[in-house]
Design a protein around this motif. Structure first.
Motif, PDB file in Angstrom:
ATOM      1  N   TYR A   1       1.100  -1.151   0.042  1.00  0.00           N
ATOM      2  CA  TYR A   1       0.091  -0.204  -0.012  1.00  0.00           C
ATOM      3  C   TYR A   1       1.137   1.702  -0.292  1.00  0.00           C
ATOM      4  O   TYR A   1       0.338   2.314   0.671  1.00  0.00           O
ATOM      5  N   ALA A   2       2.365   1.108  -0.431  1.00  0.00           N
ATOM      6  CA  ALA A   2       3.010   2.447  -0.182  1.00  0.00           C
ATOM      7  C   ALA A   2       2.164   3.563  -1.359  1.00  0.00           C
ATOM      8  O   ALA A   2       2.138   4.441  -1.061  1.00  0.00           O
ATOM      9  N   ALA A   3       1.905   2.513  -2.782  1.00  0.00           N
ATOM     10  CA  ALA A   3       1.706   3.695  -3.500  1.00  0.00           C
ATOM     11  C   ALA A   3      -0.121   4.717  -2.897  1.00  0.00           C
ATOM     12  O   ALA A   3       0.392   5.700  -2.471  1.00  0.00           O
ATOM     13  N   GLU A   4      -0.765   3.829  -1.855  1.00  0.00           N
ATOM     14  CA  GLU A   4      -1.907   4.946  -1.440  1.00  0.00           C
ATOM     15  C   GLU A   4      -1.834   5.601   0.330  1.00  0.00           C
ATOM     16  O   GLU A   4      -1.989   6.904   0.385  1.00  0.00           O
TER      17      GLU A   4
ATOM     18  N   ALA B   1       1.099   7.032   0.504  1.00  0.00           N
ATOM     19  CA  ALA B   1       1.926   7.905  -0.393  1.00  0.00           C
ATOM     20  C   ALA B   1       1.448   8.917  -1.116  1.00  0.00           C
ATOM     21  O   ALA B   1       0.936  10.310  -0.060  1.00  0.00           O
ATOM     22  N   GLN B   2       0.177   8.644  -1.451  1.00  0.00           N
ATOM     23  CA  GLN B   2      -1.321   9.294  -1.633  1.00  0.00           C
ATOM     24  C   GLN B   2      -2.200  10.694  -0.002  1.00  0.00           C
ATOM     25  O   GLN B   2      -1.949  11.791  -0.575  1.00  0.00           O
TER      26      GLN B   2
ATOM     27  N   ARG C   1      -0.243  10.476   2.703  1.00  0.00           N
ATOM     28  CA  ARG C   1       0.343  11.647   3.022  1.00  0.00           C
ATOM     29  C   ARG C   1       0.339  13.168   2.570  1.00  0.00           C
ATOM     30  O   ARG C   1       0.455  14.555   2.390  1.00  0.00           O
ATOM     31  N   ALA C   2       0.479  13.142   1.035  1.00  0.00           N
ATOM     32  CA  ALA C   2       0.015  14.320   0.540  1.00  0.00           C
ATOM     33  C   ALA C   2      -1.129  15.132   0.237  1.00  0.00           C
ATOM     34  O   ALA C   2      -1.005  16.458  -0.224  1.00  0.00           O
TER      35      ALA C   2
ATOM     36  N   SER D   1       5.203   4.248   7.933  1.00  0.00           N
ATOM     37  CA  SER D   1       5.360   5.484   7.088  1.00  0.00           C
ATOM     38  C   SER D   1       5.614   6.903   8.287  1.00  0.00           C
ATOM     39  O   SER D   1       5.612   7.620   7.060  1.00  0.00           O
ATOM     40  N   GLY D   2       4.893   6.937   9.142  1.00  0.00           N
ATOM     41  CA  GLY D   2       6.060   7.757   9.624  1.00  0.00           C
ATOM     42  C   GLY D   2       4.412   9.243   9.803  1.00  0.00           C
ATOM     43  O   GLY D   2       3.915  10.099  10.424  1.00  0.00           O
TER      44      GLY D   2
END
Lengths: 306, 378
Positions: B195-198, B200-201, B203-204, B229-230
């Motif tokens: 789920y890294a891509a999700e 990241a979104q 987070r943004a 992920s922080g």
């Protein structure tokens, strides 16, 4: 869309790519050198993850778990090769598919029998927990950076092994002409066992590394196995370099597709529908990539022309 | 090959408490292998525990593994109804399997008691007098999560679910009650593990909270990666994302997360206290909400047996409709479409000693029914 979001997604794609390389390197070697289709490669990945979770859970050390994963997968690989697969080299691919499919069922139910049906717990090692912040405020999980580093190091080591060592010469020779290598006095059975164990250990390593990020459960290997087959087809069967390039390509296509396609559809559609269409198309992206590569180069990017 | 290997497992799983001529025969089709096996195991164990505690020797339970495959489930149902002659079917975990089995089963004069799946089709126009749902309608827990988000003062939620019918129902249910803005809405692939891509979104985005429905292994993966992920926005989800079956695998990453459920281990009523204690004594693990649903399903069936003979279908149906059993949820009754009317609670993941579990912190929706009851003509 900010630059740091795009950078983060590219790193995510790279991380997925190197993890897939660990899986596909073993698969492509086994297929290239021995001409064997091993569907049970995903089970070796699962064995690695379970061994790592069990040992790390008992000892509290992730490194010991990693060692156990490598050892357990390699031992399972040697057992499978000597007990089952050795009898299949001369048979056709359908027999190999049947036998290794049976191995998937045996490994899955065996693991369930040993560990139960509930997922196991494997945590990220403490020093790598949490994000690393780069100058400029960009943050990225430290553990994923570690996976990228380990994956690239393994790739370099494999290139060196294949290109610069005596074992590598034999592996390449075995790919080119099996009978001739045997006739020249190379113990081909031992070479096969070794290549198989190496591939198995790499799959086990991938399983252990990814096990800390996701759920360690029975059947976790099969979705990755499908991607690994896509990769060796794109890269060209038997080519380590092809597997590496294709892994990175597939990792980036998958991650960026999931991220960019819904955004692209969002420009012309209502957001909720754009999401559904974008996600559906993103799940096809790597197969579209595979089809496109096969149209241009039927033997894959680095495959030997036949 | 597949069939014979797994068939052996199904035979081993068959559980017989002794048959008698006038007794009741139950066919349980549930998921006992593959990624969803933990859910089926809990439903089965909860159900069998209630049967055992009833002390009745006129209930025979045949347990079969559907392998989470609709076609396998349909074959099993046909065999159980036609050759085994079961009176009651139960056990299905996944909505797509329920949709394949239930409509035809209930038309063959068999009762279906659902311990888990509650697809909207079977609650609305497709409702049937022989179909009883003892768990919830699929949207319910998500609706409660939406209501909780309003109350907790979140106004910019990021929401995600897998791209399949129950995932789309989840986001629909959530949006039916949630009144704030959406900072983002994402569908993920079914069975996705990274789920890294999700993340990241998320987070943004400018979100102040995250709502997600990712059952089973998907939720474990998401939670572990989210914690690492922080990103530290508060997480809200349905109970499925935080229940006893997955908390052990998620670890402390889940601590503090809010989730909605019709049941919790610490619900304060006699039936529930006795259930939690006896389940732990029998199986050596804490029960999940799935186990409580299996337990309630069996007790509903047993309560109807005490009032009517299953051979008299009208009387037995009436007895089921009364829901005269002590539910682990406390108050429980059926609405006009045979789906529960019940309270849905907000729980928080806490550490009890060294075991992660849930604790009730409030009630999201009281006497909640579902949005489809009006479409049911019964």
């Amino acid at each position: 869309m900010s630059l740091s979001l795009l950078l983060e997604q590219i790193l995510n794609g790279l991380q997925l790519g190197v993890m897939l390389f660990l899986m596909s390197a073993g698969l492509t070697l086994v297929f290239g050198v021995m001409g064997l289709i091993n569907l049970a490669h995903g089970s070796l990945y699962m064995i690695g993850a379970f061994a790592a979770a069990a040992v790390a859970g008992a000892t509290g050390s992730f490194l010991l778990g990693l060692g156990a994963a490598l050892a357990a997968a390699a031992v399972a690989g040697v057992l499978v090769e000597t007990l089952v697969i050795r009898r299949l080299y001369a048979r056709d691919h359908l027999d190999q598919v049947l036998a290794t499919f049976a191995l998937i069922l045996i490994f899955s139910e065996g693991t369930r029998w040993l560990f139960g049906s509930f997922p196991l717990y494997l945590d990220i090692p403490a020093p790598l927990k949490g994000p690393v912040t780069f100058p400029g405020g960009f943050a990225y999980p430290g553990y994923r950076l570690a996976i990228i580093t380990i994956g690239l190091a393994v790739a370099l080591a494999l290139f060196w092994l294949i290109a610069r060592t005596r074992v590598g010469v034999r592996i390449r020779a075995g790919q080119a002409d099996r009978e001739m290598v045997a006739a020249l006095g190379v113990n081909i059975a031992r070479l096969y066992t070794m290549v198989f164990a190496l591939g198995a250990a790499l799959a086990g390593l991938a399983g252990a590394l990814v096990g800390a990020l996701q759920s360690v459960q029975v059947g976790m290997g099969e979705p990755v196995l499908i991607l690994a087959f896509v990769i060796i087809v794109i890269g060209g069967i038997g080519s380590i370099r092809g597997a590496f390039v294709a892994s990175i390509l597939v990792g980036l296509t998958d991650t960026l597709g999931r991220f960019l396609l819904p955004l692209a559809f969002g420009m012309v559609m209502e957001p909720s529908a754009a999401n559904i269409v974008g996600t559906a198309l993103a799940s096809m992206a790597i197969y579209i990539l595979m089809a496109a590569v096969l149209v241009v180069r039927p033997t894959g990017l680095f495959g030997a022309a036949t | 090959m597949v069939r014979s290997v797994l068939g052996l497992g199904a035979v081993l799983a068959t559980f017989v408490t002794g048959a008698s001529a006038e007794g009741l025969k139950v066919g349980m089709i549930t998921t006992l292998s593959g990624g969803g096996a933990g859910l089926g195991l809990d439903v089965r164990d909860g159900f069998l525990l209630a049967v055992k505690q009833s002390g009745r020797d006129d209930i025979e339970v045949v347990v079969e593994d559907d392998q989470q495959e609709p076609d396998v489930a349909v074959q099993l149902a046909d065999r159980l109804i036609q050759s085994e002659g079961v009176d009651v079917l139960t056990g299905i975990i996944f909505s797509n399997l329920a949709m394949a089995v239930v409509p035809s089963a209930v038309n063959q004069d068999v009762f279906y008691l659902s311990p888990n799946a509650g697809p909207s089709q079977l609650a609305g126009a497709g409702c049937h007098p022989n179909y009883f749902n003892v768990a919830w309608q699929n949207d319910n827990l998500h609706e409660a999560a939406g209501a909780h988000m309003n109350e907790a003062g979140f106004s910019s939620a990021f929401i995600l679910a897998p791209n399949y019918p129950a995932g789309q129902d989840a986001l629909t249910g959530f949006k039916r009650f949630y009144q704030g803005e959406l900072a983002g809405e994402l569908y993920t692939q079914l069975g996705q593990t990274d789920y890294a891509a999700e993340i990241a979104q998320i987070r943004a985005s400018a979100a102040d909270s995250v709502f997600f429905f990712l059952p089973g292994g998907m939720g474990i993966s998401f939670l572990k990666q989210y914690a690492d992920s922080g990103v530290d926005l508060p997480l809200v989800g349905p109970g499925f994302s935080f229940d006893q079956d997955i908390l052990g695998a998620v670890g402390e990453a889940a601590l503090g997360a809010r989730n909605t459920s019709q049941w919790s281990k610490d619900l304060d009523n006699d039936a529930n206290r006795a259930f939690v204690e006896s389940f732990q004594a029998e199986y050596g693990r804490l029960p999940s909400l799935y186990a409580s649903q299996g337990f309630d399903t069996a007790n509903l069936m047993i309560s109807a047996m005490e009032k009517a003979d299953v051979a008299d279908m009208d009387a037995f149906r009436e007895a089921l409709r009364e829901a005269g059993f002590a539910s682990t949820r406390g108050d429980f009754e059926f609405g006009p479409n045979h789906h529960p009317i019940q309270d849905i609670y907000v729980r928080e993941v806490v550490l009890e000693g060294d075991v992660l579990t849930n604790r009730i912190i409030g009630t999201a929706l009281e006497d909640h029914t579902d949005a489809y009851a009006a479409d049911c003509a019964m």
